[in-house]
Scaffold this motif. Structure first.
Motif, mmCIF file in Angstrom:
data_model
loop_
_atom_site.group_PDB
_atom_site.id
_atom_site.type_symbol
_atom_site.label_atom_id
_atom_site.label_comp_id
_atom_site.label_asym_id
_atom_site.label_seq_id
_atom_site.Cartn_x
_atom_site.Cartn_y
_atom_site.Cartn_z
ATOM 1 N N PRO A 184 49.933 49.600 42.344
ATOM 2 C CA PRO A 184 50.056 49.843 40.897
ATOM 3 C C PRO A 184 51.498 50.114 40.466
ATOM 4 N N ALA A 185 52.332 50.572 41.393
ATOM 5 C CA ALA A 185 53.735 50.836 41.055
ATOM 6 C C ALA A 185 54.490 49.559 40.702
ATOM 7 N N ASN A 186 53.957 48.418 41.118
ATOM 8 C CA ASN A 186 54.605 47.130 40.834
ATOM 9 C C ASN A 186 53.939 46.386 39.675
ATOM 10 N N HIS A 187 53.351 47.141 38.764
ATOM 11 C CA HIS A 187 52.637 46.519 37.638
ATOM 12 C C HIS A 187 53.553 45.591 36.839
ATOM 13 N N ARG A 188 54.726 46.038 36.494
ATOM 14 C CA ARG A 188 55.626 45.223 35.670
ATOM 15 C C ARG A 188 56.019 43.934 36.376
ATOM 16 N N ARG A 189 56.161 44.023 37.666
ATOM 17 C CA ARG A 189 56.599 42.857 38.439
ATOM 18 C C ARG A 189 55.548 41.753 38.442
ATOM 19 N N PHE A 190 54.255 42.145 38.438
ATOM 20 C CA PHE A 190 53.190 41.155 38.615
ATOM 21 C C PHE A 190 52.207 41.074 37.446
ATOM 22 N N CYS A 191 52.480 41.752 36.345
ATOM 23 C CA CYS A 191 51.497 41.830 35.261
ATOM 24 C C CYS A 191 51.246 40.491 34.585
ATOM 25 N N HIS A 192 52.116 39.501 34.786
ATOM 26 C CA HIS A 192 51.890 38.191 34.171
ATOM 27 C C HIS A 192 50.815 37.394 34.902
ATOM 28 N N TYR A 193 50.382 37.873 36.076
ATOM 29 C CA TYR A 193 49.250 37.256 36.771
ATOM 30 C C TYR A 193 47.968 37.950 36.325
ATOM 31 N N PRO A 194 46.918 37.196 35.989
ATOM 32 C CA PRO A 194 45.670 37.831 35.520
ATOM 33 C C PRO A 194 45.021 38.672 36.615
ATOM 34 N N LEU A 195 44.351 39.731 36.190
ATOM 35 C CA LEU A 195 43.561 40.525 37.125
ATOM 36 C C LEU A 195 42.411 39.678 37.655
ATOM 37 N N LEU A 196 42.031 39.929 38.893
ATOM 38 C CA LEU A 196 40.907 39.201 39.482
ATOM 39 C C LEU A 196 39.644 39.536 38.684
ATOM 40 N N SER A 197 38.959 38.516 38.213
ATOM 41 C CA SER A 197 37.845 38.686 37.285
ATOM 42 C C SER A 197 36.532 38.955 38.015
ATOM 43 N N HIS A 198 35.607 39.625 37.311
ATOM 44 C CA HIS A 198 34.235 39.776 37.800
ATOM 45 C C HIS A 198 33.316 38.703 37.216
ATOM 46 N N ASP A 199 33.906 37.732 36.551
ATOM 47 C CA ASP A 199 33.145 36.636 35.958
ATOM 48 C C ASP A 199 32.385 35.882 37.047
ATOM 49 N N PRO A 200 31.045 35.743 36.908
ATOM 50 C CA PRO A 200 30.269 35.022 37.926
ATOM 51 C C PRO A 200 30.615 33.543 38.027
ATOM 52 N N ASN A 201 31.403 33.032 37.095
ATOM 53 C CA ASN A 201 31.824 31.638 37.154
ATOM 54 C C ASN A 201 33.216 31.466 37.759
ATOM 55 N N SER A 202 33.851 32.563 38.130
ATOM 56 C CA SER A 202 35.185 32.467 38.716
ATOM 57 C C SER A 202 35.091 31.990 40.161
ATOM 58 N N VAL A 203 36.175 31.409 40.671
ATOM 59 C CA VAL A 203 36.194 30.924 42.047
ATOM 60 C C VAL A 203 36.144 32.096 43.030
ATOM 61 N N VAL A 204 36.883 33.162 42.723
ATOM 62 C CA VAL A 204 36.962 34.318 43.614
ATOM 63 C C VAL A 204 36.837 35.602 42.798
ATOM 64 N N SER A 205 36.079 36.552 43.325
ATOM 65 C CA SER A 205 36.041 37.893 42.756
ATOM 66 C C SER A 205 35.905 38.886 43.895
ATOM 67 N N TYR A 206 35.911 40.165 43.562
ATOM 68 C CA TYR A 206 35.818 41.206 44.588
ATOM 69 C C TYR A 206 34.876 42.300 44.113
ATOM 70 N N LYS A 207 34.000 42.742 45.034
ATOM 71 C CA LYS A 207 33.072 43.813 44.695
ATOM 72 C C LYS A 207 32.599 44.508 45.968
ATOM 73 N N ASP A 208 32.707 45.822 45.975
ATOM 74 C CA ASP A 208 32.124 46.660 47.026
ATOM 75 C C ASP A 208 32.510 46.211 48.428
ATOM 76 N N GLY A 209 33.782 45.988 48.651
ATOM 77 C CA GLY A 209 34.257 45.666 49.988
ATOM 78 C C GLY A 209 34.053 44.229 50.414
ATOM 79 N N ARG A 210 33.709 43.370 49.478
ATOM 80 C CA ARG A 210 33.496 41.961 49.811
ATOM 81 C C ARG A 210 34.196 41.068 48.792
#
Length: 317
Positions: A184-210
């Protein structure tokens, strides 16, 4: 799409900040002349959802010595990113097959479900599913949660790491979806990249260690066609007469380390180490591959006190 050469001299066409599905990737790459991506003779094939709880890091003999010496992982070239891939095995394939069937035929009877044969393994032929390595003869395999916890403690002062959509990279036959992990300390450096989405149509997401990977192209050579038996509410694989080559996809996770070491301790490294046969096409240096007896000798030198023999990466049954 942008173009660059990576550290091994391979051409990479890439798009920053997006995980492009194949239809969108086709639009973005028109004019590049990629014969695999635009092969229109591909038979129907499954696009399952894999829930992956392990990551793998492949390396050669020089890399192994460096990792043992450092007690962990660092980027010896630019000092910036440490790269991992999703480790997909039999358990993940079986559960993905079950989800695929339950989604497609949610109202199957118990008898119909019991008649269903296994089919998804016939399509799991790309390097993403093989026990071989294209980077070197050695593989470290760790639980996702352990990697992210170590990263949190060592790089984030105990805070949760930030996961972002970093890139889609296209090689001649390979599509790589990259997830960026940073403090999180590097937020400014990487904020132009979107956060990984929980959208079920996305190619990749993350939830509960998987990591949840919705594969777009899981075959290397398309030797089978997916057949829907709607009357029996089943899916089957059928061998095709003319196998076709297409692109295949996979997911990598890039941890931003900024010249530091992601430390696991030498004992834990050895516990999670295995030997891999050489895969194709090779993307690491050829001198990074050695035979199993030589690998055993090297590992015994680096970990002389470890009691168990070097394991081999096991193929899918």
């Amino acid at each position: 799409m942008q173009r660059r050469y990576n550290s091994t001299g391979h051409v990479e066409n890439f798009v920053e900040g997006f995980h492009l599905k194949l239809n969108d990737l086709e639009e973005a790459t028109r004019g590049l002349g990629n014969k695999y991506l635009f092969n229109g003779r591909i038979s129907d094939y499954p696009k399952p959802e894999f829930h992956v709880s392990r990551l793998k890091h492949d390396t050669g003999r020089d890399g192994l010595s460096g990792i043992q010496y450092a007690s962990g992982f660092m980027d010896p070239k630019t000092g910036s990113l440490v790269w991992w891939s999703l480790s997909v095995g039999e358990e993940e394939i079986a559960s993905a097959e079950k989800r695929l069937l339950e989604t497609r035929y949610s109202n199957r009877t118990k008898e119909q479900a019991e008649k269903q044969g296994s089919f998804l393994g016939e399509f799991a032929t790309s390097p993403a599913f093989l026990p071989s390595s294209r980077m070197g003869s050695f593989r470290f395999t760790f639980p996702v949660e352990e990697v992210l916890k170590a990263y949190s403690e060592q790089f984030c002062c105990g805070a949760q790491p930030v996961l972002r959509v970093y890139e889609t990279v296209l090689y001649s036959q390979e599509v790589m979806y990259v997830v960026l992990v940073h403090s999180p300390a590097n937020h400014r450096r990487f904020c132009h990249y979107p956060l990984l989405s929980h959208d079920p149509n996305s190619v990749v997401s993350y939830k509960d260690g998987r990591f949840i990977w919705r594969s777009q192209a899981m075959c290397n050579t398309h030797r089978y066609e997916l057949v829907h038996n709607r009357e029996e509410k089943q899916m089957e694989s059928k061998e095709v007469k003319n196998p076709q080559f297409y692109v295949w996809d996979h997911v990598t996770v890039a941890l931003h380390v900024d010249g530091q070491v992601l430390d696991f301790g030498v004992d834990r490294l050895r516990e999670n180490l295995s030997f891999c046969e050489k895969g194709k096409p090779v993307t690491g240096p050829h001198w990074g591959f050695i035979d199993f007896p030589s690998a055993e000798k090297l590992v015994d030198i680096l970990w002389p006190e470890y009691p168990s023999p070097l394991a081999r990466a096991e193929p899918l049954n």
